[in-house]
Design a protein around this motif. Structure first.
Motif, PDB file in Angstrom:
ATOM      1  N   SER A  80       7.996 101.605  33.706  1.00 51.59           N
ATOM      2  CA  SER A  80       8.985 101.238  33.076  1.00 51.59           C
ATOM      3  C   SER A  80       9.144  99.870  32.653  1.00 51.59           C
ATOM      4  N   TYR A  83       6.378  99.224  30.140  1.00 51.42           N
ATOM      5  CA  TYR A  83       6.506  99.946  28.728  1.00 51.42           C
ATOM      6  C   TYR A  83       7.504  99.005  28.111  1.00 51.42           C
ATOM      7  N   GLN A 255       3.692 104.196  25.121  1.00 58.96           N
ATOM      8  CA  GLN A 255       3.936 105.305  25.846  1.00 58.96           C
ATOM      9  C   GLN A 255       2.642 105.958  26.345  1.00 58.96           C
ATOM     10  N   GLU A 259       0.812 105.716  30.454  1.00 59.42           N
ATOM     11  CA  GLU A 259       0.176 107.004  30.810  1.00 59.42           C
ATOM     12  C   GLU A 259      -1.217 106.677  31.721  1.00 59.42           C
ATOM     13  N   GLN A 274       6.997 113.879  32.434  1.00 60.94           N
ATOM     14  CA  GLN A 274       8.237 114.073  31.964  1.00 60.94           C
ATOM     15  C   GLN A 274       9.390 113.248  32.594  1.00 60.94           C
ATOM     16  N   ASN A 277       9.053 109.741  31.855  1.00 58.10           N
ATOM     17  CA  ASN A 277       9.730 109.500  30.335  1.00 58.10           C
ATOM     18  C   ASN A 277      11.248 109.505  30.322  1.00 58.10           C
ATOM     19  N   ARG A 281      13.438 106.183  29.630  1.00 59.59           N
ATOM     20  CA  ARG A 281      14.475 106.211  28.613  1.00 59.59           C
ATOM     21  C   ARG A 281      15.850 105.760  29.315  1.00 59.59           C
TER      22      ARG A 281
END
Length: 283
Positions: A80, A83, A255, A259, A274, A277, A281
């Motif tokens: 995270s 990202y 993103q 990965e 997921q 993800n 978020r």
């Protein structure tokens, strides 16, 4: 928890079997044998290793009791963080992340991930290579090669405490024999004092051999293997960062870059697509 459970099983199995076979637990209590074996082991450990290794072994020993921080939750925070940095760099330009990487303690992005901030070496690894990206135009393969070299060096550093402890585990049976030989030497003084005195003295001497082998193969050796596993999980964090940074330098979207990092993680600690993800978020 596994360390405690495993230790209890080892102790219970050996001592219960000994008692059921008719053994006397008090015979195993030989403080002088313990002093000889573990005092010699500690001294040889200090002789064989530099100060920084002694400190690392102490820290890793505590980590075995408290548990490794490199779990799925840590890896999710790490990805995270990457990202957010990649996303900010992509939207606002590479120069926009300079303040974050120059002073991560004051960065709003880095401060949201205290677990990563506690790992000073990993934090330096991240900021150093982000700084290289922002300040130069290094080719992707050159950057990847530089990161791989540093990871190799870091691997040797992380595995050093385990190797040091493993050498002591190998030495403990020999030190047990030293204690046993000294016990036999003492027994020679009791040859005229009857079989009971001689028997107790020989038993005390043999306890030295038992303790050396038992502690070496039952506890210290397995502890060194546990340290190796801990080092492996920490090293995976570096490989995760390398894969993600190389991907983003190659032009991948944030993103997709994380990965690449996710796929570098061990399967037992790897978050699902997921799951990661949703975590990104939520941050």
């Amino acid at each position: 928890m596994l360390l405690i459970v495993g230790s209890i099983i080892v102790m219970a199995s050996v001592l219960t079997g000994y008692v059921l076979h008719g053994g006397n637990l008090m015979v195993l209590w030989q403080p002088t044998e313990v002093l000889i074996i573990f005092g010699a082991a500690l001294g040889s450990f200090i002789i064989a290793n530099p100060l920084h290794t002694l400190k690392e072994v102490f820290g890793k020993s505590l980590q075995l009791l408290t548990g490794s921080p490199y779990k799925k939750a840590f890896y999710m925070d790490l990805l995270s963080l990457l990202y957010e940095i990649f996303d900010k760099s992509r939207k606002q330009g590479v120069m926009a992340i300079e303040e974050d990487i120059d002073n991560p303690e004051a960065s709003q992005i880095f401060s949201r991930y205290p677990a990563v901030m506690k790992s000073k070496e990993l934090l330096a690894f991240i900021t150093d290579y982000l700084r290289i990206i922002s300040s130069g135009n290094m080719a992707t393969h050159e950057l990847e090669g530089m990161m791989e070299n540093e990871i190799d060096s870091r691997q040797h550093e992380l595995e050093e405490p385990a190797h040091a402890v493993n050498k002591i585990a190998d030495a403990l049976p020999g030190l047990g024999i030293v204690a046993a030989v000294l016990g036999i030497v003492i027994t020679m003084n009791f040859l005229t004092e009857g079989p009971e005195k001689i028997g107790l003295s020989v038993a005390a001497a043999l306890v030295g051999t038992f303790l050396g082998i038992f502690m070496g193969y039952g506890f210290v050796g397995p502890a060194s293997i546990a340290m190796e596993h801990s080092a492996k999980y920490e090293l995976k964090a570096y490989e995760c960062v390398k894969s993600a940074i190389v991907a983003t330098v190659s032009g991948q979207a944030p993103q997709m870059a994380i990965e690449f990092g996710r796929k570098a993680l061990p399967t037992d600690k790897r978050p699902g697509f997921q799951e990661l993800n949703d975590h990104v978020r939520s941050k």
